[in-house]
Structures are given as C-alpha cells and as structure tokens.
Design an enzyme around this catalytic site. Structure first.
Site, PDB file in Angstrom:
ATOM      1  N   HIS A  68     -11.529  -5.983   8.611  1.00 55.44           N
ATOM      2  CA  HIS A  68     -12.178  -5.776   7.311  1.00 55.44           C
ATOM      3  C   HIS A  68     -13.479  -5.004   7.502  1.00 55.44           C
ATOM      4  O   HIS A  68     -14.389  -5.117   6.692  1.00 55.44           O
ATOM      5  CB  HIS A  68     -12.485  -7.118   6.627  1.00 55.44           C
ATOM      6  CG  HIS A  68     -11.275  -7.859   6.179  1.00 55.44           C
ATOM      7  ND1 HIS A  68     -10.485  -8.590   7.031  1.00 55.44           N
ATOM      8  CD2 HIS A  68     -10.710  -7.980   4.952  1.00 55.44           C
ATOM      9  CE1 HIS A  68      -9.490  -9.138   6.352  1.00 55.44           C
ATOM     10  NE2 HIS A  68      -9.596  -8.786   5.096  1.00 55.44           N
ATOM     11  N   GLU A  98       0.824  -1.220   0.000  1.00 56.23           N
ATOM     12  CA  GLU A  98       0.000   0.000   0.000  1.00 56.23           C
ATOM     13  C   GLU A  98       0.855   1.267   0.000  1.00 56.23           C
ATOM     14  O   GLU A  98       0.551   2.237  -0.685  1.00 56.23           O
ATOM     15  CB  GLU A  98      -0.933  -0.011   1.214  1.00 56.23           C
ATOM     16  CG  GLU A  98      -2.114  -0.974   1.114  1.00 56.23           C
ATOM     17  CD  GLU A  98      -1.745  -2.442   1.278  1.00 56.23           C
ATOM     18  OE1 GLU A  98      -0.585  -2.719   1.642  1.00 56.23           O
ATOM     19  OE2 GLU A  98      -2.593  -3.307   1.030  1.00 56.23           O
TER      20      GLU A  98
END
Ligand SMILES: Cc1ncc(C[n+]2csc(CCOP(=O)(O)OP(=O)(O)O)c2C)c(N)n1
Length: 641
Positions: free
Chosen positions: A447, A380
């Site tokens: 998540h 990322e």
C-alpha cells in the site's frame, strides 16, 4: 489464404477453417453499428462487415495502406468505421472492452449490444471471469461467444477445464447460457439473433458456447500432429461451409450451376483485389512517434489554461482562489470535470456511497447519481477494459485505483491495450487512472509503492504526478480533457497534509510542462511528487544554498527544455525521487542530461532515491528506506565535488 501464405504473399495468420459459421453467423445477426470484439480466427467478422478485400490483403502484407499502417499483424487491428475492436495477443482483455461499450449504450439508452469472442482456452484467463462478472453485476447487454474448438494451441479441452460444459459457468455469474452447434450457420445466426433480443429486452448479458473444431494448426507452421486423425475426419464431415452448401442445394435454394458461378465470381473478385499494389513503406520516424498519441480533441469545454508565466507565489494569482487541501483540490478537479463532461463516468472500488478509500468522491453519488459514480466489483483488469470500451463509444472515464499498488492487477490492460491502441489502429483511449501512491504512511509493501516508472517506460501512456493542490486540480482537468490514457499519481501523504491556493475556475495545467519551484545558482534538484516537498523543506533549512528546484509534474512526456534550463543555471544536478534507485526516473533523466547537457556540468549527475527494497512497514525502517533521509548527504557530496 493458404495459397497466399505458401506463396509468401501474406504473412502468418491464424486459420478459422472449420469454424467459419460462428464468426459469419454472429456478425450477420448484429446490426452493422454494433461493436464486435473478434479474435485471431475471426476472418468472418471482417468479411461479413464488408471490409474491402484488397485492404485486408494489404493489412496482412504489413502495408501502410492496410488497417494499421503496417504496425500490426494478422487480425490484430480494428476499424471504427466497421465497429470492430482490434484484439491484443493476450486474448481475454477483449471481453471487458465489450462491457464498456455495452455500458455506454445502456447509459445513453441506445438499443444496442456488443459481442465479444473468446476461445475455450481464453475462458481460463482471469479476464474471462472478471468481464462476465462485471457484465452480470451491471446488467450489461453483452453477448459473450465462446468458440470451443477442442484445442488451445496444443492443449486439449481435458487439460483446459473440468466443468462438463462451459455454459455451466454462467450459473455462477447469474447469467443465462446456451450451447449450440457452431458448425451450423443457421443455428448460430438464429441463436445470436434471439440472444441479442434477450440482451436488449432484459438488459442483461448472455453466454453462448458454440461447439466447433480447429481443422488446421494453431497457425500453419505448427501443424496438427497432436490431434487424433479420427477427430479430424469426424469434424471434416461437419464442415460448416460444405454442409450449408449441401443444405441449400437440398432445399432448392441453390443449383449446382449457381454454386459454380458463385465460386467463379468470388475467385475473380479475390484475384482482382489481390492485384492492388502495395506501395513500399518509407519509414518516417516523426510519423511513427507522432502516432503514439492521439492529438488534442477538436472541441473542449470552455476553460482557462494556466501557463508557466504565472507568479511564483500562488497567492498572487490573477483569479479568485481558495485555500484547499491537496485532496480537496483533486476532488474539485473531478467535480468540475463531471459538470464539464456530462458523459464522464467514474469507476472504482467503494467510490460511490462510501466515497472512496480516501473519501475523494464523498458525496458525488448524491450529485451525479449511481450510473455515473460506479462502485465496481474487485477487478482492476476488467474495469480498465471497461474504461476503454466506454472510450470507443465516446465516453471519457476516470478510474480510481484504490491504491496504486493494485495497478498490477490491471497492468496488462493499461500497458498493452490502453497504451498501444492509438499507435496500432488509431483509436484513442480517453481514460484517466487515479493512482493513490507513495510511502511514509506506515502501510507496508503493498500500500506504499512508487510504481510510476513502470508506466513512464510505456509509449502511449501519459504520466502526471502533481505535488501542489493547484497543480493537482489543473492536471486532473487536463487529464480528463486529454484523449490519451493518463496515469494520475496522487501522493496519499499529501492529501491532508498540504494545502495551498487553488483557483476557483475550471482550468487546465498543461501536461508535459515542469514548474520551476524556486530559482537558484548552486545546485539543481530535479524532482516530483513528495520529492518537491522534501526539496523545499531542505531549501528552507539551508538558506545559504542557492537551490534550483524543478518540479517535473509530468513524467511522460518529460519537459526536457525545463530540465536543460535548470542544468544550465547551476551545472550541478541532483535527481531526487521517492521511487527506488534502480530503474527509477532519475536514471533516465540522468542519462539524458549526460548526453545533452554535458558541457554545462561541473559535477557528475547524482541520484537520491529510496532503497532498492520493498517498502517496509515499521516507521523507522520506512524512514530509512525513503530517499529523504539521504538527501543531505547527497547534496553535501555534490556541493563538495
Ligand atoms: C496471455 C496469453 N498467453 C498465451 C498466449 C499464447 N496463445 C496464443 S493463442 C493460444 C491458444 C488459445 O486458445 P483458445 O482460446 O482456445 O483459442 P483458439 O486459438 O483455439 O481459437 C495461446 C496459448 C497468448 N496469446 N496470450
């Protein structure tokens, strides 16, 4: 520099004494319009690119006439004119920006490289690994240049890494590398020239380790007590400037009198450049705030701009529209943006053939090709950095964070590089990060998080959070058209659960404007994202209550005008969000209402938020966690007050 520092005429800076050949030789070996990502010891990059000395001095004096309007220190500034990208203190993030620039060159088929510096200390950062890996996997013409100067602050190389040479690492990335004498100007110049040719010809990155030594303290005040004296004298004999001078004398290129003449000339030049007066800064808050964001671009694709005078019922829209699911509206916005901006690049894990974790980009690769719809390695931080590099070269990009939770792995690049770059040295960051967010999907603590407040707290970012398909498309198009970094939150539980009319046009919804979902008199629910649906459902179940529901749509900057209007209408405010209570947006908005709207309030401002725990996995625990299960209690309490 040392004298000026002692005289207090320039501020703290980091000496490159003993390492001058690297910055100078490498910069000379590149074309003037090839981007360099220098670090704190690389004065030679700035002088070799012929930056006027007086402006550099003014920069180090914190003057408005320097390169950062007094906002940045030492070498932490860039200049588009000179193709120099300013560093942030964290060192490693510079490396992936070079990837982005090289990617832009590659896609535009321009024969150019980018060059990023790192110290040997910086090679221990994850950013080093990520940037080299991306450059290798994507075959990018980047030169990674390690200045191995023996110490990272006080840490010797023996405590920094275990490989025999840092060039050994290149093999692991599938990359070529070479170790050179960094104190030999000609060796540096020749090597970088040759490496540059290699990078262009083979369209590949290259790692260079230049061996040198840091002859002074990390910065002047910290000294060199921890460095063995023998090492300092060994390297003093290898001083790159003295040795180059001696070499030129031996070769007959220079004569002793010419050396003196050059020294005199430089001395006079420095003295006269130093005389340029620093005008004192008169702090102006409006200017400071105004420079946080880049202004609107001068040219944008032809588009419709929807405003808030639209009919409340979207099916009365004055344009042809189709019923779309939330996910399809995002997809539509993305697709229209790809057509409108031929330079727009999409990046994310599994977004190409696989279509993304939520299939938002399914089929895109067939339409737009793999060079514009890019699967990324799992990194990322490097991808956010790459996006910034693309922006330096004028290419907008949209990065899909596979789950908003994983933004932590790119956090530094987002909050320190993307967010601050415009304020620091006037460079925009035309980057959108899509953030699939939220709970209610049984996905557990990593998540499901709502992490918008982390970013809404960071000046320089814009944070949008649509709740309807129509807003999702329009806000995404606006985000791409906006030159500033935009965090675009999309609630996963809305993707396929909510549909609505979406205009077929290529249209924008203005960032920073809230939407009045329904007007009421008894109580305001100010909310966003999933909260809007909770509030609407609640209103439908309680038709006796006259609820005023405001969908903020943008969390940074906030639409204070709309917030105030809502408070004025009802005098009772409930701030509702899925994010946890403590430190959530509700606290900030509540404080603002208390400060600015007190006279219209009939009751204390209340917050209804999720529990201050991580998001639990078990459906009953998750339900108990989410704010929705406390909504009725909060409304009743507020109505009773
Ligand atoms: C992420 C981060 N951690 C720690 C620091 C503090 N720091 C600044 S420079 C430095 C040493 C860097 O060493 P190296 O990369 O070898 O470069 P050098 O200073 O030797 O040129 C450290 C630890 C920092 N700036 N950023």
């Amino acid at each position: 520099m040392l004298i000026l520092l002692r005289q207090g005429r320039i501020s703290k800076w980091f000496s490159g004494i003993g390492q001058e050949a690297i910055a100078t030789g490498a910069t000379l070996a590149l074309d003037q319009d090839e981007w360099i990502m220098p670090l704190h010891r690389n004065l030679g990059v700035f002088t070799t690119r012929n930056m006027p000395l007086h402006k550099l001095f003014l920069q180090w004096q914190g003057s408005e006439q320097g390169y950062s309007k007094g906002r940045e220190r030492s070498f932490h500034f860039g200049s588009r004119t000179h193709h120099i990208c300013g560093m942030i203190s964290h060192l490693g993030p510079q490396l992936a920006i070079a990837d982005g620039v090289a990617l832009a060159h590659k896609l535009k088929q321009e024969p150019k490289v980018s060059l990023a510096f790192t110290g040997e200390g910086g090679t221990s950062e994850g950013d080093f690994h990520e940037a080299l890996n991306v450059a290798a996997v994507w075959d990018l013409p980047v030169i990674f240049l390690i200045e191995n100067n023996g110490y990272g602050l006080s840490t010797p190389v023996s405590e920094q890494y275990r490989c025999a040479s840092l060039t050994d690492r290149a093999k692991g990335y599938g990359m070529e590398a070479v170790q050179i004498d960094g104190n030999n100007l000609l060796a540096v110049y020749d090597t970088i020239q040759g490496v540059r040719r290699y990078c262009l010809e083979h369209q590949k990155p290259y790692l260079v380790e230049a061996m040198t030594f840091r002859m002074r303290g990390h910065e002047e005040a910290s000294g060199t007590k921890y460095v063995p004296a023998a090492l300092l004298s060994e390297w003093a004999a290898k001083d790159p400037v003295a040795n180059f001078e001696m070499y030129l004398l031996q070769q007959g290129v220079l004569r002793a009198d010419t050396v003196n003449a050059i020294r005199q000339e430089l001395k006079q030049h420095i003295e006269s450049e130093l005389k340029v007066e620093e005008k004192p800064i008169l702090p102006d808050t409006a200017t400071e705030l105004g420079d946080v964001y880049a202004s609107a671009p001068t040219s944008l694709p032809a588009r419709v701009v929807l405003d808030n005078s639209l009919p409340a019922a979207p099916d009365q829209l004055p344009w042809p529209s189709s019923e779309k699911r939330f996910v399809d509206a995002i997809r539509d916005g993305l697709e229209r943006s790809m057509h409108a901006h031929p330079g727009l690049i999409l990046m994310g894990q599994d977004i190409a053939e696989y279509g993304g974790a939520f299939k938002v980009t399914d089929g895109f690769v067939q339409t737009f090709g793999k060079s514009r719809v890019r699967n990324t390695p799992l990194c990322e931080s490097a991808i956010v950095g790459t996006a910034l590099g693309l922006s330096l070269e004028g290419c907008p990009s949209v990065m899909e964070m596979q789950f908003a939770d994983f933004a932590t792995a790119g956090f530094n690049q987002i909050v320190n590089n993307l967010a601050k770059i415009h304020y620091r040295w006037g460079q925009h960051a035309n980057v959108v990060i899509r953030m699939p967010t939220g709970a209610g999907v049984g996905a557990g603590p990593f998540h499901s998080q709502s992490n918008e407040a982390w970013f809404a707290h960071t000046p320089g970012l814009k944070v949008v959070y649509p709740s309807s398909p129509m807003d999702a498309k329009g806000l995404l198009i606006s985000a791409v058209n906006d030159l500033n970094p935009v965090l675009y939150f999309e609630h996963k539980a809305l993707y396929r659960a909510k549909s609505g009319p979406v205009p077929d046009a290529y249209y924008e919804i203005e960032i920073g404007k809230a939407r009045l979902v329904q007007q009421g008199e008894s109580l305001s629910i100010i909310t966003y994202g999933m909260g809007v649906h909770w509030a609407m459902d609640y209103a439908a179940q309680h038709p006796n209550l006259s609820l005023d529901i405001l969908d903020l749509r943008t969390l940074l900057p906030l639409d204070y005008e709309a917030i105030q209007s809502s408070v004025q209408r009802t005098g009772r405010v409930l701030l509702l969000h899925e994010d946890c209570l403590t430190g959530g947006l509700g606290g900030e908005i509540g404080a603002w209402i208390g400060e600015h709207c007190f006279r219209w309030l009939d009751a204390p401002v209340m917050r209804c938020a999720s529990l201050d725990t991580p998001v639990p996995f078990n459906p009953d625990l998750e339900k108990n966690f989410l704010a929705a299960c406390r909504l009725d209690g909060c409304v009743q309490k507020l109505m009773r007050y």
